[in-house]
Design a protein around this motif. Structure first.
Motif, mmCIF file in Angstrom:
data_model
loop_
_atom_site.group_PDB
_atom_site.id
_atom_site.type_symbol
_atom_site.label_atom_id
_atom_site.label_comp_id
_atom_site.label_asym_id
_atom_site.label_seq_id
_atom_site.Cartn_x
_atom_site.Cartn_y
_atom_site.Cartn_z
ATOM 1 N N ILE A 360 10.600 4.779 -57.367
ATOM 2 C CA ILE A 360 9.602 3.802 -56.824
ATOM 3 C C ILE A 360 10.017 2.898 -55.788
ATOM 4 O O ILE A 360 10.909 2.178 -56.276
ATOM 5 N N ARG A 362 10.469 -0.329 -54.262
ATOM 6 C CA ARG A 362 10.071 -1.691 -54.753
ATOM 7 C C ARG A 362 10.298 -2.770 -53.547
ATOM 8 O O ARG A 362 9.463 -3.668 -53.370
ATOM 9 N N LYS A 385 5.283 -0.171 -50.494
ATOM 10 C CA LYS A 385 6.044 -0.380 -51.556
ATOM 11 C C LYS A 385 4.995 -0.112 -52.559
ATOM 12 O O LYS A 385 3.761 -0.276 -52.503
ATOM 13 N N GLY A 386 5.702 0.414 -53.806
ATOM 14 C CA GLY A 386 4.886 0.685 -54.961
ATOM 15 C C GLY A 386 4.677 2.041 -54.840
ATOM 16 O O GLY A 386 4.140 2.658 -55.932
ATOM 17 N N HIS A 387 4.923 3.038 -53.849
ATOM 18 C CA HIS A 387 4.768 4.325 -53.826
ATOM 19 C C HIS A 387 5.937 5.020 -54.546
ATOM 20 O O HIS A 387 7.093 4.648 -54.441
ATOM 21 N N LYS A 388 5.451 6.344 -54.836
ATOM 22 C CA LYS A 388 6.658 7.190 -55.309
ATOM 23 C C LYS A 388 7.319 7.866 -54.236
ATOM 24 O O LYS A 388 6.836 8.235 -53.288
ATOM 25 N N LEU A 430 12.432 6.531 -62.027
ATOM 26 C CA LEU A 430 10.993 6.664 -62.711
ATOM 27 C C LEU A 430 11.150 6.819 -64.337
ATOM 28 O O LEU A 430 12.010 7.416 -64.637
#
Length: 437
Positions: A360, A362, A385-388, A430
């Motif tokens: 992820i 950050r 940001k925050g996406h896989k 993850l």
């Protein structure tokens, strides 16, 4: 330069519902005095929010063709553009039905199906690696390289994906088995509606291509066809060696440092291949390997280059127009107008910022410093940001792009590397959620 064909002329743009190519094609259409009509897929497509839109099922090409022709019968369509690999064949069929400039539908299909393209080029005597089409499940039952006459190293790849997704090098039989299993998983996880869009979905998900690994330098070609004649806009070197096990592309830089003799060979081989496909008009993006013997065709696509890489060629001249884009060039060709494009001045380059690991996203730091590097024009981060993050070979995205211009390819390459070195990506692992007791 507005295209004044007749009043209320329309450009039909056929694209995936969330294609990044929609916006630049819309802009180029409006600038050229054309009303864009978007034909796309997806029950909840948002295309009508930005332009007139038609919701089409790409998995039913005959019905899609009939629906497009019916829904646009009162519009004055003067050109048809297929933005993506999965839409170029339908675009060719629509343009053919309307009597507009087009490539034969079979030629468009060859440009997106690697297995058909290899077989077609081999029959025409073009330079392609030795290759073998396999049913993955059947191959995994008895995966003996001697039985299939496979030599190592080899490369295995899906027959219809782009951006090096699923392309894996194998140095022996054990690695080949693992690669096949990995590709089988990639194909099984595809969103069929968004990524295949073909009557051949089952076949494309079940098969892969194994071919000889060509030890040499890799180049990318951007050009166009006009009345069957191939023209070069830019030939890009790829300074980072692409030796596997995966083939993540990073830096493109032009002009190429290859000799004039090798560049002439590349253009000759590509012209032969385009002729073998039957391609006649529109943009061409190609990838080749050059060794001591020949220039080997890896891919020829009847579309512009992928991602936002095309932006590094913006502002070149197009018949006196000060705002050149590859999308504008494509439109001009596909409405039947002649073009003459000059090659870019100086040196230009782009890095497709690679995803270093799965996780992820950050935090991103160092962007301000990267943007201040001499000769760097722009640094774009496209994943929030925050996406896989999923790296190759399973993934199909980049973190963003670094653009640079200078007098020489060496200066451009150095600027891009220096800028990339200043950016840090904090990526957390993850964590699987444990099932409730």
């Amino acid at each position: 330069m507005a295209i004044d064909v007749y009043a209320n002329n329309c450009l039909l743009i056929i694209a995936q519902a969330h294609s990044y190519r929609i916006a630049p094609y819309l802009k180029a259409a409006y600038q050229r005095g054309l009303k864009p009509i978007l034909a796309s897929n997806g029950e909840y497509s948002l295309i009508q929010e930005v332009s007139d839109g038609l919701c089409i099922d790409f998995n039913q090409p005959e019905e899609a063709l009939e629906q497009i022709l019916q829904l646009t019968q009162n519009d004055v369509i003067v050109g048809v553009v297929g933005c993506d690999d999965s839409t170029v064949e339908l675009a060719a069929e629509v343009a053919q039905s309307l009597g507009l400039p087009h490539n034969p539908p079979l030629a468009a299909k060859l440009s997106r199906r690697k297995d058909l393209a290899r077989a077609h080029l081999l029959q025409a005597g073009c330079s392609v690696p030795k290759h073998l089409l396999i049913n993955i499940a059947e191959f995994l039952q008895q995966p003996l390289s001697s039985k299939y006459n496979i030599s190592f190293p080899c490369v295995i790849k899906p027959i219809n994906l782009s951006a090096s997704r699923g392309v894996i090098r194998a140095n022996n039989n054990e690695e080949l088995i693992v690669a096949c299993q990995r590709i089988q998983g990639i194909l099984a996880d595809l969103d069929v509606n968004a990524e295949l869009n073909s009557t051949d979905v089952a076949f494309e998900q079940a098969h892969a291509l194994i071919e000889d690994y060509i030890d040499g330098v890799e180049v990318a070609f951007e050009g166009y066809l006009q009345n069957g004649q191939l023209y070069c806009i830019a030939l890009f070197d790829k300074p980072d060696p692409l030796e596997g096990p995966f083939f993540e592309e990073t830096i493109y830089v032009t002009p190429s440092n290859l000799s004039d003799t090798l560049q002439a060979m590349i253009l000759k081989r590509l012209a032969q291949a385009c002729d073998a496909y039957g391609l006649r008009v529109g943009p061409i993006h190609a990838e080749l390997r050059v060794d001591g013997k020949d220039a080997w065709i890896l891919e020829i696509a009847s579309r512009t280059m992928g991602g936002d890489c095309a932006r590094m060629l913006d502002s070149n001249s197009l018949d006196g127009d000060n705002e050149f884009t590859l999308e504008a060039l494509s439109i001009t060709l596909l409405v039947g107008q002649k073009v003459q494009v000059s090659k870019p001045q100086g040196s230009r380059g782009v890095m497709m910022i690679p995803i270093p690991k799965e996780g992820i996203l950050r935090k991103i730091s160092g962007l301000d410093s990267a943007r201040k590097v001499n000769f760097v024009e722009k640094v774009d981060i496209i994943i929030a940001k925050g996406h896989k993050l999923i790296p190759l070979p399973e993934g199909d995205q980049y973190l963003g792009y670094i653009f640079a211009r200078a007098d020489t390819p060496a200066e451009v390459t150095k600027a891009i590397r220096d800028a990339h070195a200043k950016i840090q990506f904090a990526i957390s692992p993850l964590w699987e959620i444990a099932p409730a007791c």
